[in-house]
Design a protein around this motif. Structure first.
Motif, PDB file in Angstrom:
ATOM      1  N   TYR A 111       0.796  -1.234   0.000  1.00  0.00           N
ATOM      2  CA  TYR A 111       0.000   0.000   0.000  1.00  0.00           C
ATOM      3  C   TYR A 111       0.832   1.290   0.000  1.00  0.00           C
ATOM      4  O   TYR A 111       0.283   2.385   0.042  1.00  0.00           O
ATOM      5  CB  TYR A 111      -0.988   0.027   1.165  1.00  0.00           C
ATOM      6  CG  TYR A 111      -0.412  -0.031   2.573  1.00  0.00           C
ATOM      7  CD1 TYR A 111       0.378   0.992   3.096  1.00  0.00           C
ATOM      8  CD2 TYR A 111      -0.707  -1.104   3.414  1.00  0.00           C
ATOM      9  CE1 TYR A 111       0.860   0.950   4.397  1.00  0.00           C
ATOM     10  CE2 TYR A 111      -0.239  -1.156   4.715  1.00  0.00           C
ATOM     11  CZ  TYR A 111       0.543  -0.128   5.197  1.00  0.00           C
ATOM     12  OH  TYR A 111       1.017  -0.176   6.494  1.00  0.00           O
TER      13      TYR A 111
ATOM     14  N   LEU B 179      -5.188   1.805  -4.612  1.00  0.00           N
ATOM     15  CA  LEU B 179      -6.141   0.871  -4.000  1.00  0.00           C
ATOM     16  C   LEU B 179      -6.328  -0.395  -4.834  1.00  0.00           C
ATOM     17  O   LEU B 179      -7.303  -1.126  -4.646  1.00  0.00           O
ATOM     18  CB  LEU B 179      -7.491   1.561  -3.776  1.00  0.00           C
ATOM     19  CG  LEU B 179      -7.478   2.779  -2.846  1.00  0.00           C
ATOM     20  CD1 LEU B 179      -8.894   3.312  -2.663  1.00  0.00           C
ATOM     21  CD2 LEU B 179      -6.852   2.446  -1.498  1.00  0.00           C
TER      22      LEU B 179
ATOM     23  N   TYR C  84      -6.765  -3.543  -2.736  1.00  0.00           N
ATOM     24  CA  TYR C  84      -7.954  -3.441  -1.890  1.00  0.00           C
ATOM     25  C   TYR C  84      -9.227  -3.616  -2.714  1.00  0.00           C
ATOM     26  O   TYR C  84     -10.182  -4.267  -2.279  1.00  0.00           O
ATOM     27  CB  TYR C  84      -7.972  -2.088  -1.176  1.00  0.00           C
ATOM     28  CG  TYR C  84      -6.810  -1.917  -0.231  1.00  0.00           C
ATOM     29  CD1 TYR C  84      -6.836  -2.470   1.042  1.00  0.00           C
ATOM     30  CD2 TYR C  84      -5.666  -1.220  -0.623  1.00  0.00           C
ATOM     31  CE1 TYR C  84      -5.770  -2.330   1.908  1.00  0.00           C
ATOM     32  CE2 TYR C  84      -4.594  -1.074   0.227  1.00  0.00           C
ATOM     33  CZ  TYR C  84      -4.648  -1.635   1.494  1.00  0.00           C
ATOM     34  OH  TYR C  84      -3.578  -1.506   2.350  1.00  0.00           O
ATOM     35  N   ARG C  85      -9.235  -3.026  -3.891  1.00  0.00           N
ATOM     36  CA  ARG C  85     -10.413  -3.140  -4.748  1.00  0.00           C
ATOM     37  C   ARG C  85     -10.636  -4.597  -5.167  1.00  0.00           C
ATOM     38  O   ARG C  85     -11.768  -5.108  -5.095  1.00  0.00           O
ATOM     39  CB  ARG C  85     -10.234  -2.249  -5.981  1.00  0.00           C
ATOM     40  CG  ARG C  85     -11.471  -2.167  -6.864  1.00  0.00           C
ATOM     41  CD  ARG C  85     -11.310  -1.094  -7.939  1.00  0.00           C
ATOM     42  NE  ARG C  85     -10.176  -1.350  -8.826  1.00  0.00           N
ATOM     43  CZ  ARG C  85      -9.041  -0.645  -8.811  1.00  0.00           C
ATOM     44  NH1 ARG C  85      -8.880   0.367  -7.983  1.00  0.00           N
ATOM     45  NH2 ARG C  85      -8.059  -0.935  -9.646  1.00  0.00           N
TER      46      ARG C  85
ATOM     47  N   THR D  87     -11.693  -6.714  -2.128  1.00  0.00           N
ATOM     48  CA  THR D  87     -13.070  -6.389  -1.730  1.00  0.00           C
ATOM     49  C   THR D  87     -14.071  -7.022  -2.685  1.00  0.00           C
ATOM     50  O   THR D  87     -15.117  -7.542  -2.261  1.00  0.00           O
ATOM     51  CB  THR D  87     -13.268  -4.862  -1.686  1.00  0.00           C
ATOM     52  OG1 THR D  87     -12.351  -4.300  -0.745  1.00  0.00           O
ATOM     53  CG2 THR D  87     -14.677  -4.505  -1.255  1.00  0.00           C
TER      54      THR D  87
ATOM     55  N   ILE E  20      -4.111  -0.605   6.184  1.00  0.00           N
ATOM     56  CA  ILE E  20      -4.203   0.351   5.083  1.00  0.00           C
ATOM     57  C   ILE E  20      -3.127   1.431   5.148  1.00  0.00           C
ATOM     58  O   ILE E  20      -2.475   1.629   6.173  1.00  0.00           O
ATOM     59  CB  ILE E  20      -5.597   1.029   5.059  1.00  0.00           C
ATOM     60  CG1 ILE E  20      -5.767   1.958   6.287  1.00  0.00           C
ATOM     61  CG2 ILE E  20      -6.709  -0.002   4.995  1.00  0.00           C
ATOM     62  CD1 ILE E  20      -6.970   2.881   6.204  1.00  0.00           C
TER      63      ILE E  20
ATOM     64  N   MET F   1     -10.628   4.366   1.490  1.00  0.00           N
ATOM     65  CA  MET F   1     -10.933   2.975   1.809  1.00  0.00           C
ATOM     66  C   MET F   1     -12.376   2.818   2.265  1.00  0.00           C
ATOM     67  O   MET F   1     -13.073   1.881   1.855  1.00  0.00           O
ATOM     68  CB  MET F   1      -9.975   2.458   2.894  1.00  0.00           C
ATOM     69  CG  MET F   1      -8.654   1.972   2.372  1.00  0.00           C
ATOM     70  SD  MET F   1      -8.799   0.627   1.165  1.00  0.00           S
ATOM     71  CE  MET F   1      -9.805  -0.537   2.082  1.00  0.00           C
TER      72      MET F   1
ATOM     73  N   THR G 155      -9.134  -1.200   8.766  1.00  0.00           N
ATOM     74  CA  THR G 155     -10.585  -1.128   8.580  1.00  0.00           C
ATOM     75  C   THR G 155     -11.210  -2.484   8.841  1.00  0.00           C
ATOM     76  O   THR G 155     -10.581  -3.532   8.667  1.00  0.00           O
ATOM     77  CB  THR G 155     -10.954  -0.687   7.153  1.00  0.00           C
ATOM     78  OG1 THR G 155     -10.417  -1.634   6.215  1.00  0.00           O
ATOM     79  CG2 THR G 155     -10.439   0.712   6.844  1.00  0.00           C
TER      80      THR G 155
END
Length: 285
Positions: A193, A223, A226-227, A230, A247, A255, A280
């Motif tokens: 990150y 991101l 993370y994308r 998710t 993060i 986020m 998160t």
């Protein structure tokens, strides 16, 4: 040479590169590794002599510290969540902030509503510190861990064996994965990150020695991991399943927005011990 006398020489050699507190930390980490002694032991027995072999060991470590090589890589191990872990140039060095993430997961880990063992997935496991710590502290859970690096997974497996933790390791490029193949109660990830624009903030010992594959993402798509994770969690988390991330401290709002966009609920942004947005939690509807 008396060990207590060498301590002064050790500190003088490193004074131009490190602050006093960090040098003291180095000294006592090495003291325990080489002599199986803690601070109190040296205080109680200050007349301990070092032989030639021991002095050579200390001098070898000192030379590497002057090159800013992390002490954990020099010694080949570190401690995380009270457990010993092997580390090397193929794995990031586990950090205290990640211990906070593990503690958060454990505080929320409850039995699966199905009555079956909890199924936990760690994506981008590296040294295995998250997966092994969760498996060790949730012995009834089924813990899985993914990494793209074969060498990192070999280290992670050694750490699971060392700590007698049951973890199933899988080599997989998460960015090329369309489905995880099964449902999980908890998914956690500490993916790359750090943006390249933030390199100026990174200390030399990290920048020159820790694997960039596990650290950096492009400035234009910070991101990315993370994308993707998710999206996978939207399909592969069970109802009310929990998604945890460590993060980038500068991207907390982004986020939260990403998780909201994917219709997660009960989203929580939490700061680390240093007051930075660092982790998160989101729950699948």
């Amino acid at each position: 040479m008396l060990l207590k006398n060498y301590r002064s020489q050790f500190a003088q050699e490193l004074a131009s590169d490190f602050d006093e507190k960090e040098i003291e930390s180095f000294f006592y980490i090495i003291l325990e590794a080489f002599h199986q002694m803690k601070r109190i032991d040296l205080a109680l027995d200050p007349m301990i002599e070092m032989d030639a072999i021991q002095l050579y060991q200390w001098e070898t470590v000192l030379a590497q510290l002057r090159e800013h090589k992390p002490i954990q890589y020099i010694l080949g191990e570190t401690e995380f969540y009270g457990l010993p872990f092997y580390v090397n140039e193929n794995t990031l060095i586990p950090r205290p902030e990640t211990e906070e993430l593990v503690a958060w997961i454990l505080s929320n880990a409850t039995a699966s509503k199905s009555g079956l063992p909890l199924k936990i997935l760690d994506i981008g496991t590296g040294s295995g510190c998250i997966a092994v710590s969760l498996a060790k502290n949730c012995p009834d859970a089924k813990v899985y861990a993914i990494d793209v690096s074969e060498k990192a997974l070999a280290t992670a497996q050694k750490n699971a064996d060392r700590n007698q933790a049951e973890v199933t390791f899988l080599q997989k490029n998460i960015l090329e994965t369309e489905d995880l193949g099964q449902q999980f109660d908890i998914i956690v990830s500490n993916p790359p990150y750090v943006r390249h624009l933030e390199k100026a903030e990174i200390r030399r010992n990290v920048l020159e020695y820790e694997p960039h594959l596990a650290l950096f993402v492009e400035d234009t798509d910070a991101l990315l991991f993370y994308r993707k994770i998710t999206e996978l969690a939207s399909r592969n988390l069970s109802e009310n399943g929990q998604l945890y991330f460590e993060i980038n401290q500068y991207l907390g709002k982004e986020m939260v927005g990403l998780l909201e966009h994917h219709n997660f609920k009960n989203i929580e942004l939490r700061k680390d011990m240093y007051g930075n947005d660092r982790m998160t939690l989101a729950v699948k509807p």
